[in-house]
Motif scaffolding. Structure first.
Motif, PDB file in Angstrom:
ATOM      1  N   ARG A   1      90.395  -3.665  36.545  1.00 46.72           N
ATOM      2  CA  ARG A   1      89.367  -4.027  37.545  1.00 46.72           C
ATOM      3  C   ARG A   1      87.988  -4.153  36.897  1.00 46.72           C
ATOM      4  O   ARG A   1      87.206  -5.041  37.242  1.00 46.72           O
ATOM      5  CB  ARG A   1      89.356  -3.006  38.681  1.00 46.72           C
ATOM      6  CG  ARG A   1      90.577  -3.125  39.600  1.00 46.72           C
ATOM      7  CD  ARG A   1      90.454  -2.249  40.845  1.00 46.72           C
ATOM      8  NE  ARG A   1      90.413  -0.839  40.542  1.00 46.72           N
ATOM      9  CZ  ARG A   1      91.476  -0.041  40.437  1.00 46.72           C
ATOM     10  NH1 ARG A   1      92.683  -0.526  40.618  1.00 46.72           N
ATOM     11  NH2 ARG A   1      91.337   1.242  40.172  1.00 46.72           N
ATOM     12  N   THR A   2      87.676  -3.289  35.930  1.00 49.13           N
ATOM     13  CA  THR A   2      86.388  -3.357  35.233  1.00 49.13           C
ATOM     14  C   THR A   2      86.228  -4.687  34.505  1.00 49.13           C
ATOM     15  O   THR A   2      85.169  -5.321  34.577  1.00 49.13           O
ATOM     16  CB  THR A   2      86.263  -2.186  34.230  1.00 49.13           C
ATOM     17  OG1 THR A   2      86.247  -0.960  34.965  1.00 49.13           O
ATOM     18  CG2 THR A   2      85.000  -2.296  33.388  1.00 49.13           C
ATOM     19  N   ILE A   3      87.267  -5.120  33.816  1.00 46.97           N
ATOM     20  CA  ILE A   3      87.205  -6.394  33.087  1.00 46.97           C
ATOM     21  C   ILE A   3      87.094  -7.552  34.085  1.00 46.97           C
ATOM     22  O   ILE A   3      86.320  -8.494  33.877  1.00 46.97           O
ATOM     23  CB  ILE A   3      88.418  -6.558  32.146  1.00 46.97           C
ATOM     24  CG1 ILE A   3      88.435  -5.435  31.101  1.00 46.97           C
ATOM     25  CG2 ILE A   3      88.428  -7.931  31.484  1.00 46.97           C
ATOM     26  CD1 ILE A   3      87.180  -5.320  30.253  1.00 46.97           C
ATOM     27  N   ALA A   4      87.824  -7.483  35.177  1.00 53.03           N
ATOM     28  CA  ALA A   4      87.746  -8.533  36.204  1.00 53.03           C
ATOM     29  C   ALA A   4      86.332  -8.634  36.768  1.00 53.03           C
ATOM     30  O   ALA A   4      85.793  -9.731  36.938  1.00 53.03           O
ATOM     31  CB  ALA A   4      88.753  -8.253  37.311  1.00 53.03           C
ATOM     32  N   GLU A   5      85.718  -7.500  37.037  1.00 46.17           N
ATOM     33  CA  GLU A   5      84.353  -7.495  37.578  1.00 46.17           C
ATOM     34  C   GLU A   5      83.354  -8.044  36.570  1.00 46.17           C
ATOM     35  O   GLU A   5      82.465  -8.812  36.923  1.00 46.17           O
ATOM     36  CB  GLU A   5      83.967  -6.076  38.002  1.00 46.17           C
ATOM     37  CG  GLU A   5      84.712  -5.606  39.226  1.00 46.17           C
ATOM     38  CD  GLU A   5      84.588  -4.112  39.487  1.00 46.17           C
ATOM     39  OE1 GLU A   5      83.809  -3.423  38.791  1.00 46.17           O
ATOM     40  OE2 GLU A   5      85.297  -3.630  40.385  1.00 46.17           O
ATOM     41  N   ALA A   6      83.524  -7.696  35.296  1.00 42.93           N
ATOM     42  CA  ALA A   6      82.609  -8.177  34.251  1.00 42.93           C
ATOM     43  C   ALA A   6      82.723  -9.689  34.070  1.00 42.93           C
ATOM     44  O   ALA A   6      81.748 -10.353  33.728  1.00 42.93           O
ATOM     45  CB  ALA A   6      82.901  -7.460  32.935  1.00 42.93           C
ATOM     46  N   LEU A   7      83.889 -10.235  34.344  1.00 35.75           N
ATOM     47  CA  LEU A   7      84.112 -11.666  34.176  1.00 35.75           C
ATOM     48  C   LEU A   7      83.380 -12.492  35.232  1.00 35.75           C
ATOM     49  O   LEU A   7      83.189 -13.690  35.059  1.00 35.75           O
ATOM     50  CB  LEU A   7      85.620 -11.957  34.216  1.00 35.75           C
ATOM     51  CG  LEU A   7      86.087 -13.349  33.808  1.00 35.75           C
ATOM     52  CD1 LEU A   7      85.634 -13.677  32.390  1.00 35.75           C
ATOM     53  CD2 LEU A   7      87.595 -13.427  33.910  1.00 35.75           C
ATOM     54  N   ALA A   8      82.919 -11.857  36.290  1.00 33.77           N
ATOM     55  CA  ALA A   8      82.241 -12.575  37.377  1.00 33.77           C
ATOM     56  C   ALA A   8      80.961 -13.269  36.918  1.00 33.77           C
ATOM     57  O   ALA A   8      80.572 -14.276  37.509  1.00 33.77           O
ATOM     58  CB  ALA A   8      81.939 -11.623  38.529  1.00 33.77           C
ATOM     59  N   ASP A   9      80.333 -12.766  35.858  1.00 40.27           N
ATOM     60  CA  ASP A   9      79.059 -13.365  35.444  1.00 40.27           C
ATOM     61  C   ASP A   9      79.012 -13.761  33.965  1.00 40.27           C
ATOM     62  O   ASP A   9      77.955 -13.791  33.349  1.00 40.27           O
ATOM     63  CB  ASP A   9      77.900 -12.440  35.783  1.00 40.27           C
ATOM     64  CG  ASP A   9      77.964 -11.110  35.059  1.00 40.27           C
ATOM     65  OD1 ASP A   9      78.902 -10.885  34.273  1.00 40.27           O
ATOM     66  OD2 ASP A   9      77.061 -10.288  35.279  1.00 40.27           O
ATOM     67  N   CYS A  10      80.172 -14.052  33.375  1.00 43.65           N
ATOM     68  CA  CYS A  10      80.192 -14.541  32.001  1.00 43.65           C
ATOM     69  C   CYS A  10      81.459 -15.350  31.759  1.00 43.65           C
ATOM     70  O   CYS A  10      82.325 -15.436  32.633  1.00 43.65           O
ATOM     71  CB  CYS A  10      80.035 -13.413  30.996  1.00 43.65           C
ATOM     72  SG  CYS A  10      81.330 -12.194  31.062  1.00 43.65           S
ATOM     73  N   THR A  11      81.584 -15.913  30.571  1.00 42.33           N
ATOM     74  CA  THR A  11      82.705 -16.807  30.268  1.00 42.33           C
ATOM     75  C   THR A  11      83.901 -16.078  29.669  1.00 42.33           C
ATOM     76  O   THR A  11      85.035 -16.363  30.005  1.00 42.33           O
ATOM     77  CB  THR A  11      82.233 -17.933  29.325  1.00 42.33           C
ATOM     78  OG1 THR A  11      81.096 -18.561  29.920  1.00 42.33           O
ATOM     79  CG2 THR A  11      83.302 -18.978  29.114  1.00 42.33           C
ATOM     80  N   VAL A  12      83.644 -15.139  28.747  1.00 40.37           N
ATOM     81  CA  VAL A  12      84.713 -14.373  28.104  1.00 40.37           C
ATOM     82  C   VAL A  12      84.297 -12.905  28.077  1.00 40.37           C
ATOM     83  O   VAL A  12      83.151 -12.589  27.764  1.00 40.37           O
ATOM     84  CB  VAL A  12      84.985 -14.863  26.662  1.00 40.37           C
ATOM     85  CG1 VAL A  12      86.019 -13.984  25.968  1.00 40.37           C
ATOM     86  CG2 VAL A  12      85.452 -16.316  26.653  1.00 40.37           C
ATOM     87  N   VAL A  13      85.236 -12.026  28.406  1.00 42.13           N
ATOM     88  CA  VAL A  13      84.996 -10.576  28.387  1.00 42.13           C
ATOM     89  C   VAL A  13      86.088  -9.914  27.547  1.00 42.13           C
ATOM     90  O   VAL A  13      87.271 -10.223  27.705  1.00 42.13           O
ATOM     91  CB  VAL A  13      85.027  -9.975  29.806  1.00 42.13           C
ATOM     92  CG1 VAL A  13      84.871  -8.463  29.755  1.00 42.13           C
ATOM     93  CG2 VAL A  13      83.976 -10.591  30.678  1.00 42.13           C
ATOM     94  N   MET A  14      85.656  -8.996  26.662  1.00 42.43           N
ATOM     95  CA  MET A  14      86.593  -8.233  25.855  1.00 42.43           C
ATOM     96  C   MET A  14      86.308  -6.746  26.002  1.00 42.43           C
ATOM     97  O   MET A  14      85.155  -6.335  25.841  1.00 42.43           O
ATOM     98  CB  MET A  14      86.468  -8.603  24.384  1.00 42.43           C
ATOM     99  CG  MET A  14      86.911  -9.996  24.063  1.00 42.43           C
ATOM    100  SD  MET A  14      86.976 -10.315  22.294  1.00 42.43           S
ATOM    101  CE  MET A  14      85.364  -9.849  21.780  1.00 42.43           C
TER     102      MET A  14
END
Length: 183
Positions: A96-109
């Motif tokens: 869920r944390t990664i999904a939320e971070a993806l809301a405002d950027c292109t790639v999340v790691m």
């Protein structure tokens, strides 16, 4: 609240050759870990996250091919989180944390104690690049291209499950110890 909820792509089509070479008698995703298979543990976390998901298990030649097929099967999703099926200790809250971070950027790691892990999240802006993947390298080329444009965000997580994959029998034994320590 997530408006653009990405789909978790569980990659389960690898051959698992390193596991068998290390002494495993069956495919690593079917190996027993605390009474369930490795893949069942991974899927339990995905289900518990509440995020939409897709299992790609059609036996593709490489991770790039698997990712491209999974993205193609879910092409209408607003984004994707690539999660190898051999990460049985991943926690639902990390997904869920990664999904939320993806809301405002292109790639999340996710990054755990300085080590990059999975799932790697991709926004819909990466659709054509992900669909074009082939071979063993997975989506590293997509991450590199987005990083050159400053579109990759690393998120610190407190989840050893993001970096605890099962490639050998020894990895499976270590995962069993970590799982037991969790209680």
């Amino acid at each position: 609240m997530l408006q653009h909820i990405p789909t978790v792509l569980v990659l389960a089509s690898g051959r698992g050759e390193r596991f068998q070479k290390s002494g495993g008698s069956i495919h690593k995703l079917h190996a027993s870990l605390a009474g369930k298979t490795v893949l069942q543990h991974t899927l339990s976390a995905v289900r518990a996250s509440g995020l939409p998901w897709h299992v790609e298990d059609a036996g593709h030649p490489g991770m790039g091919d698997s990712i491209a097929a999974a993205v193609g099967a879910t092409a209408d999703a607003p984004g994707w989180m690539v999660l190898p099926g051999d990460l049985p200790l991943i926690r639902p809250d990390t997904l869920r944390t990664i999904a939320e971070a993806l809301a405002d950027c292109t790639v999340v790691m996710p990054v755990y104690q300085g080590e990059r892990g999975h799932p790697v999240g991709f926004s819909a802006a990466c659709l054509s690049s992900l669909l074009a993947l082939t071979g063993e390298q997975g989506a590293a080329s997509v991450v590199r291209a987005q990083a050159q444009q400053g579109r990759v965000r690393q998120v610190e997580v407190d989840d050893e499950g993001t970096v605890t994959d099962i490639d050998t029998v020894q990895d499976l034994e270590r995962a069993a110890q970590l799982l037991a320590a969790r209680g």
